[in-house]
Design an enzyme around this catalytic site. Sequence first.
Site, PDB file in Angstrom:
ATOM      1  N   GLU A  76       0.905  -1.205   0.077  1.00 36.92           N
ATOM      2  CA  GLU A  76       0.077   0.083  -0.087  1.00 36.92           C
ATOM      3  C   GLU A  76       0.782   1.157   0.029  1.00 36.92           C
ATOM      4  O   GLU A  76       0.426   2.064  -0.649  1.00 36.92           O
ATOM      5  CB  GLU A  76      -1.020   0.069   1.224  1.00 36.92           C
TER       6      GLU A  76
ATOM      7  N   HIS B 228       1.337   1.987  -3.476  1.00 39.44           N
ATOM      8  CA  HIS B 228       0.514   2.542  -4.102  1.00 39.44           C
ATOM      9  C   HIS B 228       0.441   4.221  -3.954  1.00 39.44           C
ATOM     10  O   HIS B 228       0.281   4.893  -4.720  1.00 39.44           O
ATOM     11  CB  HIS B 228      -0.797   2.085  -3.794  1.00 39.44           C
TER      12      HIS B 228
ATOM     13  N   GLU C 241      -1.623  -2.908  -9.627  1.00 42.02           N
ATOM     14  CA  GLU C 241      -1.464  -3.938  -8.610  1.00 42.02           C
ATOM     15  C   GLU C 241      -0.342  -4.874  -8.640  1.00 42.02           C
ATOM     16  O   GLU C 241       0.274  -5.141  -7.440  1.00 42.02           O
ATOM     17  CB  GLU C 241      -2.780  -4.694  -8.566  1.00 42.02           C
TER      18      GLU C 241
END
Length: 339
Positions: free
Chosen positions: A138, A141, A188
């Site tokens: 994350e 991201h 992803e």
Amino acid sequence: MTIDDDNRPERQRVILTGISSRAWEHPADRGALTALRELRGFDDLVKAFFGMWNERGFRLSYLAGAIRVDHRQYPRVYQRFTEAARTLDIEDLPELYVEQAPVISSKAIGMDRPFIVISTAAVEKLDDEELRTLLGRELGHVRSGHAVYQTILTILTRWVTNISWIPVGALALRAIIVAMYEWWRKAELSADRAGLLAAQDPAASIRLFMKSAGGGDLSQIDTAAFLEQAAEYEGGGDLRDSIHKLGMTAFSSEPFPVARAAELRRWVDSGEYARILSGDYPRRDDDRNASVTDAVKDAAASYRDTFRDSPDPLVKLVRKVGGGAADLAGSARDWVSGR
């Protein structure tokens, strides 16, 4: 040296000083991101769209209904979070929340102040290395700016619902959404690489995929058999399976766990992971000089290599037909030229 909860010395990880997100971004993801960042006024347009989504309201909803992680609340999670950030050389930590949810999940939300949310199932079912991997994913991201661009996809999917009664408009938006879903799936894969770099434990990455697919009890799951599933999914079956896979993935925002495991394994086997750990990676200081042309070329090369090497029956057929057509065209040229 710190000590993990099971009283074993923590395995040392390489601090990736000054690492750029370009180091872990999948070529197709990086090509799309670089092109979007180069569009003048695009960020302003995104901000205008994002106003409809109300970032402040989303943060308040988690502030009111979830647990904000720090050294006092979920200290184990906070420790793994700071370790992942330190390895990726991230000083400014985004806020982290734990929400009640029965499945392992995580997400990055927001634009001006992105924050991260993981589920209680992730806290309960993941060991330290797996949790560090998930949190590193994350953080990847956030550093890549994915939350900003994923917002557009969220808005567009809502628009499709609102204008579904207009055939032409809905079809046009659906085509855009399919393309953006393709980018999101590559994003992803980028995040999976960031998670691996944060934890620097390939086995933990595979275990995370296994737990995401089948729960938390790995005593009943075999890693080799799981990777065999990935190989069967990618290349097994016939044309009917290929058509089913297209339908399954066209409007899916995430690759399936077995496919993600296989892709990450290929990235490690390519030697790129080892090169980064040895210090050979792009730096943030050079991001401003990143070439749009090179990023687009890398993306095209990635798709070309995937098409060339794919064991999927439908792709094999397309390659065969394409090769036959090329041979036929060559024969026709030879006949016309009298060779």
